[in-house]
Design an enzyme around this catalytic site. Structure first.
Site, mmCIF file in Angstrom:
data_model
loop_
_atom_site.group_PDB
_atom_site.id
_atom_site.type_symbol
_atom_site.label_atom_id
_atom_site.label_comp_id
_atom_site.label_asym_id
_atom_site.label_seq_id
_atom_site.Cartn_x
_atom_site.Cartn_y
_atom_site.Cartn_z
ATOM 1 N N TYR A 144 -142.494 5.384 55.204
ATOM 2 C CA TYR A 144 -142.092 3.972 55.207
ATOM 3 C C TYR A 144 -141.742 3.500 56.625
ATOM 4 O O TYR A 144 -142.091 2.402 57.034
ATOM 5 C CB TYR A 144 -140.905 3.737 54.270
ATOM 6 C CG TYR A 144 -140.358 2.327 54.379
ATOM 7 C CD1 TYR A 144 -141.153 1.226 54.064
ATOM 8 C CD2 TYR A 144 -139.061 2.094 54.839
ATOM 9 C CE1 TYR A 144 -140.666 -0.076 54.183
ATOM 10 C CE2 TYR A 144 -138.567 0.799 54.960
ATOM 11 C CZ TYR A 144 -139.367 -0.280 54.637
ATOM 12 O OH TYR A 144 -138.883 -1.555 54.771
ATOM 13 N N ARG A 216 -135.836 -12.514 53.062
ATOM 14 C CA ARG A 216 -135.437 -12.212 51.678
ATOM 15 C C ARG A 216 -136.165 -13.061 50.654
ATOM 16 O O ARG A 216 -136.353 -12.651 49.507
ATOM 17 C CB ARG A 216 -133.931 -12.395 51.513
ATOM 18 C CG ARG A 216 -133.101 -11.439 52.339
ATOM 19 C CD ARG A 216 -133.263 -10.008 51.891
ATOM 20 N NE ARG A 216 -132.479 -9.090 52.730
ATOM 21 C CZ ARG A 216 -132.559 -7.774 52.650
ATOM 22 N NH1 ARG A 216 -133.383 -7.201 51.793
ATOM 23 N NH2 ARG A 216 -131.835 -7.014 53.434
ATOM 24 N N GLU A 321 -136.115 -1.726 42.096
ATOM 25 C CA GLU A 321 -136.296 -2.906 42.957
ATOM 26 C C GLU A 321 -136.962 -3.990 42.109
ATOM 27 O O GLU A 321 -137.746 -3.679 41.201
ATOM 28 C CB GLU A 321 -137.169 -2.540 44.165
ATOM 29 C CG GLU A 321 -137.337 -3.665 45.178
ATOM 30 C CD GLU A 321 -138.032 -3.195 46.464
ATOM 31 O OE1 GLU A 321 -137.530 -2.233 47.107
ATOM 32 O OE2 GLU A 321 -139.069 -3.766 46.816
#
Ligand code: 3EB
Length: 329
Positions: A144, A216, A321
């Site tokens: 990642y 976000r 998530e």
């Protein structure tokens, strides 16, 4: 099947629905169909198979429908479909062919920029990233973190003018391709942050050499909220390590906080998610499905449509998530 009407631009609109993935809705109005788990027909560039297993029942496709006529095409490695106001683009790159996840991310983002900069829809609002074994490697060698380095290099100084909203999730199917797809628009959106969380692009050094390049959420056309992958992160730290239901609860608080930020901005009027909300829930461990589905049924407002799929979260200590969209009623 509920349908989420998202008024995405003054000149057009797009609708999102989770549909039976085996029915292959051709339809001239389809901009994109993301097929989770199930096979996608190879003769239509608008269909993309994402190898994340559906955990809550039959395979479903997330189908994005335009209001106006859709044209499709390719530009180098990029496939796209567009209407008047929006373009949906897809790149799938074999990591092995380009030398690993970092190089694949750099090349995918450079190719995306090259296409969007020369088109009529230069504002990238939302990006999804899926690739294999996201947590493999330790410390700064985690895949990642390499992805974040390559993404930042490929983006260069591009911010569209803000970072797009994004999702980055790991597959567990061994497919060596980095899959990147995005929604771009004629008009810029408004990037929103979550007051409960440190902006990801300002995360401290402990999470990697290059902080993640995303906002976000993105308010498109000032009415439609495109929500990034959201997890049990408060400040910059992972909370409730080891407790999936507590992580779910914290994640829902973060989602509510993002919705409140959009409301404060005048973008949405809803005080909670509902019939015009579509959420994708990514679960690291399939054995958490039943408990999570029950908690979602209890804790989500009525009318929210959601799917649950298997996926690895980009921090090894996160178990769940959620990303999604909320449209104007
Ligand atoms: C987080 O809050 C969780 O690297 O594009 C969420 C959404 C996360 C997008 C990305 C990462 C990304 O930091 C991780």
């Amino acid at each position: 099947m509920p349908e989420h009407v998202l008024a995405l631009a003054p000149t057009g609109a797009v609708r999102i629905a989770y549909e039976d993935a085996t029915r292959f809705p051709a339809g001239d109005d389809v901009l994109a169909a993301l097929c989770f788990g199930a096979r996608a027909p190879d003769d239509d560039p608008r269909w993309t198979r994402v190898g994340l297993r559906p955990l809550d029942g039959a395979a479903r496709a997330e189908v994005w429908r335009a209001r106006g006529p859709v044209t499709r095409g390719t530009h180098g490695v990029v496939r796209f479909a567009r209407d008047e106001a929006l373009t949906f683009g897809v790149i799938e790159l074999d990591e092995a062919a380009v030398g690993g996840i970092e190089a694949a991310a750099e090349q995918a983002y450079a190719a995306m920029l090259d296409v969007v900069r020369h088109g009529e829809h230069p504002h990238v609002l939302r990006i999804w990233n899926y690739f294999d074994a996201i947590n493999q490697g330790t410390g700064d060698d985690e895949r990642y973190r390499h992805f974040c380095v390559g993404r930042a290099r490929g983006l260069g100084t591009a911010r569209f003018p803000s970072f797009p909203a994004a999702t980055a999730i790991g597959r567990v199917d061994g497919d060596p391709r980095l899959q990147v797809y995005w929604l771009a628009a004629r008009e810029p959106g408004v990037a929103l942050e979550n007051p409960r969380q440190v902006s990801a692009f300002r995360y401290p050094r402990q999470y990697g050499p290059v902080s993640p390049s995303f906002s976000r959420a993105m308010l498109a056309d000032a009415r439609t909220l495109l929500i990034s992958g959201t997890a049990s992160v408060v400040g910059h730290e992972s909370h409730h390590v080891g407790d999936v239901l507590a992580q779910l609860h914290e994640t829902l608080r973060n989602l509510d906080s993002i919705l409140a930020a959009a409301r404060a901005h005048g973008g949405v009027t809803a005080t909670q998610f509902g019939a015009h909300s579509a959420l994708k829930v990514y679960l690291r461990h399939a054995e958490h499905t039943e408990a999570v589905c029950q908690a979602l049924r209890e804790q989500l407002p009525r009318g929210v449509d959601f799917i649950v799929i298997e996926g690895d979260i980009c921090r090894h200590d996160l178990l769940i998530e959620i990303d999604g969209a909320h449209g104007a009623a």
